[in-house]
Scaffold this motif. Structure first.
Motif: not given
Length: 690
Positions: A459-479
């Protein structure tokens, strides 16, 4: 006789566009009526007659009867029609219609007229064009927007002037706007939650889409100001002066200004109740004698003793809680005297916030995958999901299956009301509880986040004041890892990479989607929109599946790939007792820029099932990116919205909060469906350029 009536239908637009068989059908149902000069055909304010009239010969006058006399609004002549507004918009008769001379009309009952609109696309489109272009039913919206654009161009907005334009809109979310005897508590609460928390003590607002150079790090110098229900960056530069950082486009500015207009209307009503010397003296005495009281019952009793009905006092207490009396003191002294300066950046060669945000996403991708998005292997499948900050990660977190019982035990120990609600899916109950559980047990939230990071959820903590939070998910680690049991398991060897972004706001969606498409390019395998919308049918908690987006400002119609029958069936299976409604959706400019007339128009003329704010902007950028080859042409597109409000039902509009059992099940049903679709197609590599 029928041929005679069919000839009339051929002469009257839009009836001339009906297929011949429909003209024959109507010819058997139209009722001939004859009037003499001065006869009243329609009585003003009548609610019993909803007929539409076609004039074969003669003419009629449309009259507005008021206390000040009679005003002739219009004259309507042979081969035209009248009386269509009332059945379409479900309103009492606006005007009195009288015969100017000997007149022959054919009367069509309102239900049949509405049925024609549904059955004939040609008739509906021609009729809608007449209403919009010739009768100007949206003139109030055009005037509001024109005045706003002129003000922005000048760099200053007069709230007093904009309130006048706002009143003409008659927003659906502000049903008691014109009733000076009644404070619209629900509407006021809606606006206050989306405005700066210090608004009652603020006189000057500086609105900008880029921070001035001298304020590049405002958090170092100024206190941040909260907005309870709208993610905005606001700082108090001085007592009484706020700096507001707007999102890209006009949507954020429009939203803030309309909320400010709503607040000004209701604040004036409050001030009218208190605008007497003895009221001010009583308020000052209370604040002196009770400077820090938290006795809500005592505060409500004081409010009722001032000038407010019990329901109004309770509503004001809900909005401002123990600070209510102090806020009323502010309102009485403030008098809605706002000064708003607007500074839109031009000729700016420095990186804008969306560009900075994109760089943050790229950097986080490198941390997670060890490579830049532009250097990704061809077989990595990128899935962009626009949703929220919790449902996707919750469904994929292995922490939940192991800690479900502990969450339930905590809920029972505090007698949480969520346990008393009806839940078709046990997991939905857990997801409804977890936010408050984490608040009570912060160490568990830390464990949840840590486990997510171990399994590729960043999860990205900073949003560069866009208000758009981001989560990146590498699904290979969830197999092979246990996740939500109703999500298709992540297959071994998965190459799926999920970019989950929070909701964009209106026009901002186009900027965000453009940058993501450029960033991940030919690796993009699917684009998924999981939104919330107002519905023009059904009920809260239903699901809308758009087949097209219609842009409110231009009526531009953009078809989208219709969801498959299998997808609709799967969603319906996941939501027992709820409905899934396919159909066009309207993209509006703001939640308060809609009124009952507009909603009926788009429901009856265009067949819209719901309204939202981002769809057109997202999809326009998706089309552009596919057509110029930035992302593959065969990218999978999934669009679903859950119904958060019914704007034509005041009791279920956005002004009334949605309960967990209404919102959580459809949100998570859509999330499970999208994730299952992604993992079910995991063997397919993204298309690559030859």
């Amino acid at each position: 006789m029928n041929e005679h009536v069919i000839q009339l239908l051929r002469r009257v637009i839009p009836f001339r566009f009906l297929p011949v068989e429909y003209k024959q059908y109507l010819a058997e149902r139209l009722v001939r009526e004859e009037y003499h000069a001065g006869d009243i055909i329609i009585q003003q304010h009548d609610t019993t007659d909803a007929s539409v009239y076609l004039i074969e010969s003669g003419s009629v006058d449309a009259l507005d009867i008021t206390d000040g006399g009679t005003v002739r609004v219009n004259s309507i002549h042979t081969d035209h029609y009248f009386g269509e507004w009332e059945p379409l918009f479900r309103i009492p008769r606006r005007l009195r219609i009288t015969a100017r001379e000997h007149t022959v009309c054919y009367r069509l009952d309102g239900d049949t007229f509405l049925q024609i609109l549904q059955d004939s696309a040609e008739f509906s489109l021609a009729f809608g064009t007449t209403l919009r272009d010739k009768q100007g039913i949206f003139a109030a919206f055009d005037r509001f927007k024109t005045a706003l654009l002129r003000s922005v161009d000048k760099g200053h907005i007069s709230v007093a002037a904009m309130v006048g334009y706002y009143r003409e809109l008659e927003p659906a979310l502000h049903p008691r706007l014109a009733d000076r005897r009644c404070i619209d508590i629900a509407a006021l609460n809606y606006a206050v939650r989306r405005l700066p928390a210090n608004l009652t003590r603020t006189f000057a607002l500086l609105l900008t889409d880029e921070l001035p150079a001298v304020y590049q790090h405002p958090e170092k110098y100024f206190p941040a100001i909260d907005t309870a229900a709208r993610r905005r960056d606001i700082w108090e530069l001085l007592p009484g002066k706020n700096l507001v950082l707007l999102r890209s486009g006009l949507s954020d500015l429009t939203d803030m200004l309309t909320c400010l207009c709503l607040y000004a209307v209701e604040a004036e009503k409050i001030r009218d109740r208190l605008d007497r010397p003895e009221m001010l003296a009583a308020i000052d005495a209370w604040l002196t004698d009770n400077p820090e009281t938290r006795d809500l019952q005592a505060i409500q009793g004081f409010l009722e003793g001032l000038a407010f009905r019990p329901d109004e006092a309770a509503g004001l207490l809900q909005i401002w809680q123990e600070d209510t009396v102090s806020r009323l003191s502010d309102v009485l002294r403030h008098r809605e005297m706002f000064s708003i300066d607007v500074r839109k950046q031009t000729n700016n060669w420095n990186s804008r916030r969306t560009d900075l945000w994109t760089a943050q996403v790229a950097q986080a991708t490198r941390e997670l995958l060890g490579c830049d998005p532009s250097e990704m292997a061809e077989d990595i499948r990128v899935h962009i999901i626009s949703s929220n900050t919790h449902s996707v990660s919750n469904c994929l977190s292995p922490w939940f299956p192991r800690n479900a019982q502990e969450i339930l035990d905590w809920a029972e120990s505090v007698a949480h009301p969520v346990l008393g609600e009806s839940w078709e899916h046990a997991g939905d109950q857990l997801y409804a509880l977890v936010r408050e559980y984490f608040r009570a047990c912060p160490e568990q939230q830390q464990a949840y986040q840590a486990e997510g990071r171990r399994h590729g959820i960043l999860s990205l903590r900073e949003t560069a004041s866009t208000g758009i939070q981001v989560q990146l998910i590498d699904c290979s680690r969830l197999a092979g890892i246990g996740i939500d049991p109703d999500v298709t398991p992540v297959p071994a060897g998965s190459k799926d990479f999920i970019v989950n972004i929070d909701y964009a706001f209106g026009e901002q969606a186009e900027h965000i989607m453009r940058n993501l498409a450029i960033l991940f390019g030919r690796n993009v395998c699917s684009i998924n929109f999981l939104g919330k919308a107002g519905a023009l049918l059904g009920r809260r908690g239903d699901v809308l599946a758009p087949t097209a987006f219609i842009e409110q400002t231009s009526d531009m119609f953009q078809p989208v790939p219709a969801p498959s029958q299998a997808a609709l069936k799967d969603l319906q299976h996941r939501l027992p007792g709820r409905q899934v409604h396919p159909g066009p959706m309207l993209t509006v400019e703001g939640t308060l820029l809609q009124n009952s007339m507009m909603l009926h128009f788009y429901h009856s003329i265009w067949g819209c099932t719901g309204i939202e704010m981002e769809g057109t902007h997202y999809y326009r950028q998706v089309l552009e990116s596919t057509q110029i080859g930035v992302i593959p042409e065969d990218v999978d597109l999934r669009f679903f919205y859950y119904v958060s409000d019914l704007p034509m039902d005041h009791g279920s509009s956005l002004a009334a909060r949605m309960g967990p059992a209404e919102g959580v099940p459809p949100l998570y049903a859509i999330t499970r469906h999208i994730l299952s679709e992604i993992f079910s197609s995991s063997g397919q590599a993204p298309a690559q350029p030859v």
